[in-house]
Design a protein around this motif. Sequence first.
Motif, PDB file in Angstrom:
ATOM      1  N   VAL A 156     -39.882  -7.115 107.152  1.00 42.96           N
ATOM      2  CA  VAL A 156     -39.606  -7.815 108.136  1.00 42.96           C
ATOM      3  C   VAL A 156     -38.008  -7.436 108.208  1.00 42.96           C
ATOM      4  CG1 VAL A 156     -39.203  -9.919 109.102  1.00 42.96           C
ATOM      5  CG2 VAL A 156     -41.335  -9.477 107.851  1.00 42.96           C
ATOM      6  N   LEU A 157     -37.256  -7.632 107.099  1.00 43.16           N
ATOM      7  CA  LEU A 157     -35.827  -7.535 107.136  1.00 43.16           C
ATOM      8  C   LEU A 157     -35.354  -6.101 107.116  1.00 43.16           C
ATOM      9  CD1 LEU A 157     -34.508 -10.641 105.008  1.00 43.16           C
ATOM     10  CD2 LEU A 157     -35.194 -10.430 107.317  1.00 43.16           C
ATOM     11  N   ARG A 158     -36.063  -5.264 106.472  1.00 45.32           N
ATOM     12  CA  ARG A 158     -35.755  -3.957 106.349  1.00 45.32           C
ATOM     13  C   ARG A 158     -34.395  -3.615 105.716  1.00 45.32           C
ATOM     14  NH1 ARG A 158     -37.903  -1.271 112.015  1.00 45.32           N
ATOM     15  NH2 ARG A 158     -40.268  -1.855 111.767  1.00 45.32           N
ATOM     16  N   PRO A 159     -34.034  -4.359 104.615  1.00 41.64           N
ATOM     17  CA  PRO A 159     -32.848  -4.333 103.721  1.00 41.64           C
ATOM     18  C   PRO A 159     -32.745  -2.964 103.307  1.00 41.64           C
ATOM     19  CG  PRO A 159     -34.388  -5.505 102.578  1.00 41.64           C
ATOM     20  CD  PRO A 159     -35.115  -5.311 103.630  1.00 41.64           C
ATOM     21  N   ARG A 160     -31.720  -2.630 102.261  1.00 43.44           N
ATOM     22  CA  ARG A 160     -31.489  -1.446 101.455  1.00 43.44           C
ATOM     23  C   ARG A 160     -32.282  -1.815 100.317  1.00 43.44           C
ATOM     24  NH1 ARG A 160     -26.517  -0.626  99.938  1.00 43.44           N
ATOM     25  NH2 ARG A 160     -25.798  -2.796 100.822  1.00 43.44           N
ATOM     26  N   GLY A 161     -32.633  -2.918 100.035  1.00 46.52           N
ATOM     27  CA  GLY A 161     -33.590  -3.162  98.683  1.00 46.52           C
ATOM     28  C   GLY A 161     -33.723  -4.509  98.461  1.00 46.52           C
ATOM     29  N   VAL A 162     -34.806  -4.767  97.757  1.00 42.04           N
ATOM     30  CA  VAL A 162     -35.289  -6.207  97.346  1.00 42.04           C
ATOM     31  C   VAL A 162     -35.696  -6.141  95.894  1.00 42.04           C
ATOM     32  CG1 VAL A 162     -37.001  -8.073  97.847  1.00 42.04           C
ATOM     33  CG2 VAL A 162     -36.231  -6.355  99.568  1.00 42.04           C
ATOM     34  N   ALA A 163     -35.224  -7.293  95.330  1.00 43.00           N
ATOM     35  CA  ALA A 163     -35.527  -7.401  94.000  1.00 43.00           C
ATOM     36  C   ALA A 163     -36.241  -9.046  93.869  1.00 43.00           C
ATOM     37  CB  ALA A 163     -34.320  -7.476  93.056  1.00 43.00           C
ATOM     38  N   VAL A 164     -37.226  -9.176  93.089  1.00 43.15           N
ATOM     39  CA  VAL A 164     -37.831 -10.171  92.921  1.00 43.15           C
ATOM     40  C   VAL A 164     -38.368 -10.242  91.721  1.00 43.15           C
ATOM     41  CG1 VAL A 164     -39.948 -11.835  93.512  1.00 43.15           C
ATOM     42  CG2 VAL A 164     -38.887 -10.517  95.296  1.00 43.15           C
ATOM     43  N   MET A 165     -38.053 -11.565  90.816  1.00 44.92           N
ATOM     44  CA  MET A 165     -38.489 -12.017  89.381  1.00 44.92           C
ATOM     45  C   MET A 165     -38.957 -13.366  89.490  1.00 44.92           C
ATOM     46  SD  MET A 165     -36.867 -11.625  85.627  1.00 44.92           S
ATOM     47  CE  MET A 165     -35.862 -13.254  85.925  1.00 44.92           C
ATOM     48  N   VAL A 166     -40.194 -13.458  88.822  1.00 46.48           N
ATOM     49  CA  VAL A 166     -40.878 -14.666  88.770  1.00 46.48           C
ATOM     50  C   VAL A 166     -40.993 -14.890  87.179  1.00 46.48           C
ATOM     51  CG1 VAL A 166     -43.176 -15.951  89.478  1.00 46.48           C
ATOM     52  CG2 VAL A 166     -41.975 -14.470  91.008  1.00 46.48           C
ATOM     53  N   ASP A 167     -40.671 -16.173  87.035  1.00 51.17           N
ATOM     54  CA  ASP A 167     -40.867 -16.602  85.663  1.00 51.17           C
ATOM     55  C   ASP A 167     -41.720 -18.158  85.557  1.00 51.17           C
ATOM     56  OD1 ASP A 167     -40.704 -17.507  83.004  1.00 51.17           O
ATOM     57  OD2 ASP A 167     -38.452 -17.618  83.079  1.00 51.17           O
ATOM     58  N   ALA A 168     -42.890 -17.930  85.042  1.00 50.54           N
ATOM     59  CA  ALA A 168     -43.923 -19.024  85.035  1.00 50.54           C
ATOM     60  C   ALA A 168     -44.744 -19.336  83.982  1.00 50.54           C
ATOM     61  CB  ALA A 168     -44.786 -18.766  86.186  1.00 50.54           C
ATOM     62  N   GLU A 169     -45.064 -20.606  83.709  1.00 55.48           N
ATOM     63  CA  GLU A 169     -45.986 -21.039  82.592  1.00 55.48           C
ATOM     64  C   GLU A 169     -47.438 -21.401  83.377  1.00 55.48           C
ATOM     65  OE1 GLU A 169     -46.427 -24.314  78.870  1.00 55.48           O
ATOM     66  OE2 GLU A 169     -44.546 -24.399  79.938  1.00 55.48           O
ATOM     67  N   GLY A 182     -45.762 -23.370  76.370  1.00 56.71           N
ATOM     68  CA  GLY A 182     -44.531 -22.835  76.237  1.00 56.71           C
ATOM     69  C   GLY A 182     -44.489 -21.439  76.524  1.00 56.71           C
ATOM     70  N   ALA A 183     -45.685 -20.589  76.573  1.00 54.90           N
ATOM     71  CA  ALA A 183     -45.488 -19.182  76.776  1.00 54.90           C
ATOM     72  C   ALA A 183     -45.492 -19.198  78.134  1.00 54.90           C
ATOM     73  CB  ALA A 183     -47.102 -18.487  76.429  1.00 54.90           C
ATOM     74  N   SER A 184     -44.252 -18.172  78.407  1.00 51.96           N
ATOM     75  CA  SER A 184     -43.975 -17.711  79.886  1.00 51.96           C
ATOM     76  C   SER A 184     -44.558 -16.467  80.370  1.00 51.96           C
ATOM     77  CB  SER A 184     -42.691 -18.259  80.383  1.00 51.96           C
ATOM     78  OG  SER A 184     -41.870 -17.389  79.352  1.00 51.96           O
ATOM     79  N   THR A 185     -44.625 -16.275  81.480  1.00 57.14           N
ATOM     80  CA  THR A 185     -44.939 -14.843  81.789  1.00 57.14           C
ATOM     81  C   THR A 185     -43.680 -14.596  82.878  1.00 57.14           C
ATOM     82  OG1 THR A 185     -47.419 -15.227  81.625  1.00 57.14           O
ATOM     83  CG2 THR A 185     -46.365 -13.501  83.109  1.00 57.14           C
ATOM     84  N   LEU A 186     -43.269 -13.372  82.749  1.00 58.14           N
ATOM     85  CA  LEU A 186     -42.324 -12.614  83.684  1.00 58.14           C
ATOM     86  C   LEU A 186     -42.784 -11.427  84.452  1.00 58.14           C
ATOM     87  CD1 LEU A 186     -39.128 -12.544  81.584  1.00 58.14           C
ATOM     88  CD2 LEU A 186     -39.315 -14.199  83.269  1.00 58.14           C
ATOM     89  N   THR A 187     -42.601 -11.432  85.756  1.00 58.30           N
ATOM     90  CA  THR A 187     -43.055 -10.466  86.657  1.00 58.30           C
ATOM     91  C   THR A 187     -41.907 -10.023  87.511  1.00 58.30           C
ATOM     92  OG1 THR A 187     -44.179 -11.805  88.113  1.00 58.30           O
ATOM     93  CG2 THR A 187     -45.466 -10.922  86.736  1.00 58.30           C
ATOM     94  N   THR A 188     -41.849  -8.844  87.867  1.00 58.35           N
ATOM     95  CA  THR A 188     -40.630  -8.170  88.630  1.00 58.35           C
ATOM     96  C   THR A 188     -41.418  -7.146  89.599  1.00 58.35           C
ATOM     97  OG1 THR A 188     -40.426  -6.262  87.147  1.00 58.35           O
ATOM     98  CG2 THR A 188     -38.904  -8.410  87.018  1.00 58.35           C
ATOM     99  N   GLN A 189     -40.727  -7.265  90.877  1.00 62.25           N
ATOM    100  CA  GLN A 189     -40.847  -6.098  91.921  1.00 62.25           C
ATOM    101  C   GLN A 189     -39.443  -5.724  92.452  1.00 62.25           C
ATOM    102  OE1 GLN A 189     -44.088  -5.186  92.551  1.00 62.25           O
ATOM    103  NE2 GLN A 189     -44.028  -4.118  94.497  1.00 62.25           N
ATOM    104  N   PHE A 190     -39.452  -4.444  92.735  1.00 63.67           N
ATOM    105  CA  PHE A 190     -38.440  -3.728  93.315  1.00 63.67           C
ATOM    106  C   PHE A 190     -38.701  -2.884  94.559  1.00 63.67           C
ATOM    107  CE2 PHE A 190     -37.295  -4.540  88.735  1.00 63.67           C
ATOM    108  CZ  PHE A 190     -36.568  -5.611  88.786  1.00 63.67           C
ATOM    109  N   THR A 191     -37.886  -2.882  95.364  1.00 60.62           N
ATOM    110  CA  THR A 191     -38.112  -1.997  96.512  1.00 60.62           C
ATOM    111  C   THR A 191     -36.477  -1.453  96.519  1.00 60.62           C
ATOM    112  OG1 THR A 191     -37.443  -3.304  98.438  1.00 60.62           O
ATOM    113  CG2 THR A 191     -39.840  -3.084  97.404  1.00 60.62           C
ATOM    114  N   GLY A 192     -36.555  -0.218  97.438  1.00 62.53           N
ATOM    115  CA  GLY A 192     -35.296   0.446  97.804  1.00 62.53           C
ATOM    116  C   GLY A 192     -34.299   0.790  96.796  1.00 62.53           C
ATOM    117  N   VAL A 193     -33.127   0.473  96.876  1.00 55.85           N
ATOM    118  CA  VAL A 193     -32.082   0.892  95.868  1.00 55.85           C
ATOM    119  C   VAL A 193     -32.526   0.273  94.444  1.00 55.85           C
ATOM    120  CG1 VAL A 193     -30.217   1.096  97.592  1.00 55.85           C
ATOM    121  CG2 VAL A 193     -30.476  -0.983  96.822  1.00 55.85           C
TER     122      VAL A 193
END
Length: 213
Positions: A156-169, A182-193
Amino acid sequence: MDAVVKSLSARVTEVAADKPKIEKPTREEAEAAVRTLIRWAGDDPEREGLRDTPRRVAKAYGQLFAGYGEDAREILNKVFEEVEGYGDMVLVRDIPFHAHCEHHMVPFMGKAHVAYYPSAGVVGLSKLARVVDVFARRLQTQETMTAQIAEVIDEVLRPRGVAVMVDAEHMCMTMRGVQKPGASTLTTQFTGVFRQDPAEQARFFTLLRAGRS
């Protein structure tokens, strides 16, 4: 500054995803299903403490899964163009959320961190938090939710890049199964730059840590 707000309605229409047509049961059918689950758990849905539980659960589901009735693209349909030439990273970190695992329908919760490089203006900061909620308030996997947040911002925004990180239990690891609180999970997603340049990913992670003790 009087910001000029540009509508992105055309883009929203252009990238609108097809939604599956699901025939929802009636409220009475939903409450009957809860009574069945109570019996399956080994209790009596007609005893005083549980008599109103089916009604309460049906009402709670309306709130917990409200994301099915919302469109993240509509939330992002306006940008502020007059930002005095700002084109550097915008980062909103520590966005709290709670979701439900699609495998066991038990909660997982944590924080999301969202960044992007604007190309034609910026979106209101609260909109990024609302986008997180739209996808969190559905039956989810953390991996899918992370990708959905990044993809809709990118589309939608068509930016030069997007970064998302999610940290969850995940309660499916805490309350059942391996039972490892107490164990946590990290996930990331990157686009563009962010995807193309490892230095931009490093900067994203550096800013996430900035100012923390």
